[in-house]
Design a protein around this motif. Structure first.
Motif, PDB file in Angstrom:
ATOM      1  N   ILE A  32     -55.149  35.933   1.740  1.00  0.00           N
ATOM      2  CA  ILE A  32     -56.589  35.923   2.017  1.00  0.00           C
ATOM      3  C   ILE A  32     -57.263  37.183   1.435  1.00  0.00           C
ATOM      4  N   GLU A  33     -56.531  38.290   1.376  1.00  0.00           N
ATOM      5  CA  GLU A  33     -57.122  39.529   0.848  1.00  0.00           C
ATOM      6  C   GLU A  33     -57.429  39.408  -0.647  1.00  0.00           C
ATOM      7  N   GLY A  34     -56.742  38.465  -1.319  1.00  0.00           N
ATOM      8  CA  GLY A  34     -56.924  38.352  -2.758  1.00  0.00           C
ATOM      9  C   GLY A  34     -57.884  37.254  -3.166  1.00  0.00           C
ATOM     10  N   LEU A  35     -58.498  36.626  -2.178  1.00  0.00           N
ATOM     11  CA  LEU A  35     -59.342  35.471  -2.502  1.00  0.00           C
ATOM     12  C   LEU A  35     -60.728  35.883  -3.007  1.00  0.00           C
ATOM     13  N   ALA A  36     -61.288  36.879  -2.381  1.00  0.00           N
ATOM     14  CA  ALA A  36     -62.619  37.333  -2.794  1.00  0.00           C
ATOM     15  C   ALA A  36     -62.521  38.037  -4.142  1.00  0.00           C
ATOM     16  N   ALA A  37     -63.607  37.982  -4.901  1.00  0.00           N
ATOM     17  CA  ALA A  37     -63.659  38.724  -6.163  1.00  0.00           C
ATOM     18  C   ALA A  37     -64.391  40.029  -5.878  1.00  0.00           C
ATOM     19  N   GLY A  38     -63.639  41.059  -5.536  1.00  0.00           N
ATOM     20  CA  GLY A  38     -64.263  42.327  -5.145  1.00  0.00           C
ATOM     21  C   GLY A  38     -65.101  42.098  -3.894  1.00  0.00           C
ATOM     22  N   PRO A  39     -66.348  42.556  -3.918  1.00  0.00           N
ATOM     23  CA  PRO A  39     -67.181  42.401  -2.719  1.00  0.00           C
ATOM     24  C   PRO A  39     -67.713  40.972  -2.552  1.00  0.00           C
ATOM     25  N   GLN A  40     -67.542  40.148  -3.579  1.00  0.00           N
ATOM     26  CA  GLN A  40     -68.098  38.785  -3.552  1.00  0.00           C
ATOM     27  C   GLN A  40     -67.116  37.828  -2.887  1.00  0.00           C
ATOM     28  N   LEU A  41     -67.494  37.314  -1.712  1.00  0.00           N
ATOM     29  CA  LEU A  41     -66.608  36.391  -1.001  1.00  0.00           C
ATOM     30  C   LEU A  41     -66.394  35.121  -1.818  1.00  0.00           C
ATOM     31  N   HIS A  42     -65.246  34.521  -1.633  1.00  0.00           N
ATOM     32  CA  HIS A  42     -64.943  33.228  -2.253  1.00  0.00           C
ATOM     33  C   HIS A  42     -65.898  32.175  -1.643  1.00  0.00           C
ATOM     34  N   PRO A  43     -66.286  31.156  -2.433  1.00  0.00           N
ATOM     35  CA  PRO A  43     -67.194  30.131  -1.893  1.00  0.00           C
ATOM     36  C   PRO A  43     -66.683  29.497  -0.596  1.00  0.00           C
ATOM     37  N   MET A  44     -65.367  29.400  -0.437  1.00  0.00           N
ATOM     38  CA  MET A  44     -64.852  28.823   0.818  1.00  0.00           C
ATOM     39  C   MET A  44     -65.099  29.773   1.988  1.00  0.00           C
TER      40      MET A  44
ATOM     41  N   LEU B  41     -67.561  31.854   2.153  1.00  0.00           N
ATOM     42  CA  LEU B  41     -69.007  31.771   2.424  1.00  0.00           C
ATOM     43  C   LEU B  41     -69.331  30.514   3.227  1.00  0.00           C
ATOM     44  N   ALA B  42     -68.658  29.403   2.881  1.00  0.00           N
ATOM     45  CA  ALA B  42     -68.930  28.145   3.580  1.00  0.00           C
ATOM     46  C   ALA B  42     -68.481  28.236   5.042  1.00  0.00           C
ATOM     47  N   PHE B  43     -67.342  28.868   5.293  1.00  0.00           N
ATOM     48  CA  PHE B  43     -66.884  29.038   6.683  1.00  0.00           C
ATOM     49  C   PHE B  43     -67.899  29.892   7.455  1.00  0.00           C
ATOM     50  N   ARG B  44     -68.409  30.911   6.804  1.00  0.00           N
ATOM     51  CA  ARG B  44     -69.380  31.770   7.483  1.00  0.00           C
ATOM     52  C   ARG B  44     -70.658  30.995   7.768  1.00  0.00           C
ATOM     53  N   GLU B  45     -71.132  30.291   6.756  1.00  0.00           N
ATOM     54  CA  GLU B  45     -72.413  29.594   6.912  1.00  0.00           C
ATOM     55  C   GLU B  45     -72.351  28.475   7.942  1.00  0.00           C
ATOM     56  N   HIS B  46     -71.206  27.800   8.010  1.00  0.00           N
ATOM     57  CA  HIS B  46     -71.099  26.637   8.903  1.00  0.00           C
ATOM     58  C   HIS B  46     -70.358  26.959  10.201  1.00  0.00           C
ATOM     59  N   HIS B  47     -70.202  28.225  10.488  1.00  0.00           N
ATOM     60  CA  HIS B  47     -69.553  28.666  11.731  1.00  0.00           C
ATOM     61  C   HIS B  47     -68.185  28.006  11.895  1.00  0.00           C
ATOM     62  N   GLY B  48     -67.390  28.071  10.830  1.00  0.00           N
ATOM     63  CA  GLY B  48     -66.072  27.440  10.871  1.00  0.00           C
ATOM     64  C   GLY B  48     -65.021  28.311  11.527  1.00  0.00           C
ATOM     65  N   LEU B  49     -65.439  29.257  12.342  1.00  0.00           N
ATOM     66  CA  LEU B  49     -64.466  30.092  13.044  1.00  0.00           C
ATOM     67  C   LEU B  49     -65.058  30.619  14.335  1.00  0.00           C
TER      68      LEU B  49
ATOM     69  N   HIS C  89     -64.562  20.644  13.991  1.00  0.00           N
ATOM     70  CA  HIS C  89     -65.731  20.014  13.389  1.00  0.00           C
ATOM     71  C   HIS C  89     -66.404  20.920  12.354  1.00  0.00           C
ATOM     72  N   ASN C  90     -66.634  22.165  12.741  1.00  0.00           N
ATOM     73  CA  ASN C  90     -67.326  23.067  11.809  1.00  0.00           C
ATOM     74  C   ASN C  90     -66.440  23.482  10.636  1.00  0.00           C
ATOM     75  N   ILE C  91     -65.153  23.452  10.854  1.00  0.00           N
ATOM     76  CA  ILE C  91     -64.232  23.748   9.743  1.00  0.00           C
ATOM     77  C   ILE C  91     -64.341  22.633   8.708  1.00  0.00           C
ATOM     78  N   VAL C  92     -64.332  21.395   9.184  1.00  0.00           N
ATOM     79  CA  VAL C  92     -64.449  20.243   8.281  1.00  0.00           C
ATOM     80  C   VAL C  92     -65.799  20.308   7.554  1.00  0.00           C
ATOM     81  N   LYS C  93     -66.840  20.623   8.305  1.00  0.00           N
ATOM     82  CA  LYS C  93     -68.175  20.754   7.699  1.00  0.00           C
ATOM     83  C   LYS C  93     -68.174  21.798   6.585  1.00  0.00           C
ATOM     84  N   ALA C  94     -67.547  22.925   6.862  1.00  0.00           N
ATOM     85  CA  ALA C  94     -67.512  24.016   5.877  1.00  0.00           C
ATOM     86  C   ALA C  94     -66.791  23.567   4.615  1.00  0.00           C
ATOM     87  N   ILE C  95     -65.692  22.868   4.785  1.00  0.00           N
ATOM     88  CA  ILE C  95     -64.902  22.465   3.610  1.00  0.00           C
ATOM     89  C   ILE C  95     -65.657  21.414   2.804  1.00  0.00           C
ATOM     90  N   LEU C  96     -66.301  20.496   3.482  1.00  0.00           N
ATOM     91  CA  LEU C  96     -67.097  19.497   2.756  1.00  0.00           C
ATOM     92  C   LEU C  96     -68.247  20.182   2.015  1.00  0.00           C
TER      93      LEU C  96
END
Ligand code: FES
Ligand code: FES
Length: 155
Positions: free
Chosen positions: A74-86, A88-96, A139-146
């Motif tokens: 997981i530490e290698g997924l982001a490109a520097g300070p830029q989070l990976h789109p996944m 970002l999607a988890f954050r936006e859709h409250h997938g955690l 539910h929100n995890i599925v939403k984030a991935i979609l």
């Protein structure tokens, strides 16, 4: 025994016990504690990483088996300070909620979309069967991935 593993783009050489699990190598030898241990029995998926691009449960892989391979955590997924789109999607859709399952869930989700770039909701649920979450009800995890797949999200 000596193992050479490229982790998040960096080559590492270490002397490890032959029985050392990849997850313990990542956490204890490299200090990459984003990969969690939830069960140690291949049930929860909290330890999911990518091994040569494939999603694996790192509690079921020996560090020695990863010799000569590339591992992404997981530490290698982001490109520097830029989070990976996944991420970002988890954050936006409250997938955690507590976040314990999240690194493994995100790694599994990235791998799922690599194999199925436009999955149905059922395919997402099926693809996550090896990753358990005690908090969200999924539910929100599925939403984030979609959403990360560029598809509309279910209500
Ligand atoms: S810690 Fe690896 S599957 Fe649970
Ligand atoms: S967010 Fe708590 S276990 Fe998934």
């Amino acid at each position: 025994m000596n193992v050479g593993i490229t982790v998040n783009g960096e080559q590492h050489e270490h002397d490890v016990e032959p029985r050392t699990l990849l997850v313990h190598y990542l956490r204890e030898q490299l200090g990459l504690t984003g990969t969690n241990v939830g069960c140690d029995t291949t049930s929860c998926g909290a330890c999911t990483v990518h091994l040569d691009g494939e999603s694996v449960k790192s509690c079921t892989v020996l560090a020695a088996q990863a010799d000569g391979c590339e591992v992404t955590t997981i530490e290698g997924l982001a490109a520097g300070p830029q989070l990976h789109p996944m991420q970002l999607a988890f954050r936006e859709h409250h997938g955690l909620q507590c976040g314990f399952c999240t690194p493994g869930m995100v790694m599994a989700a990235v791998s799922l979309l690599r194999e199925h770039p436009a999955p149905t909701e059922d395919e997402v649920r099926h693809g996550l069967e090896g990753n358990l979450c005690r908090c969200t009800g999924y539910h929100n995890i599925v939403k984030a991935i979609l959403a990360a797949s560029g598809q509309g999200t279910p209500a």
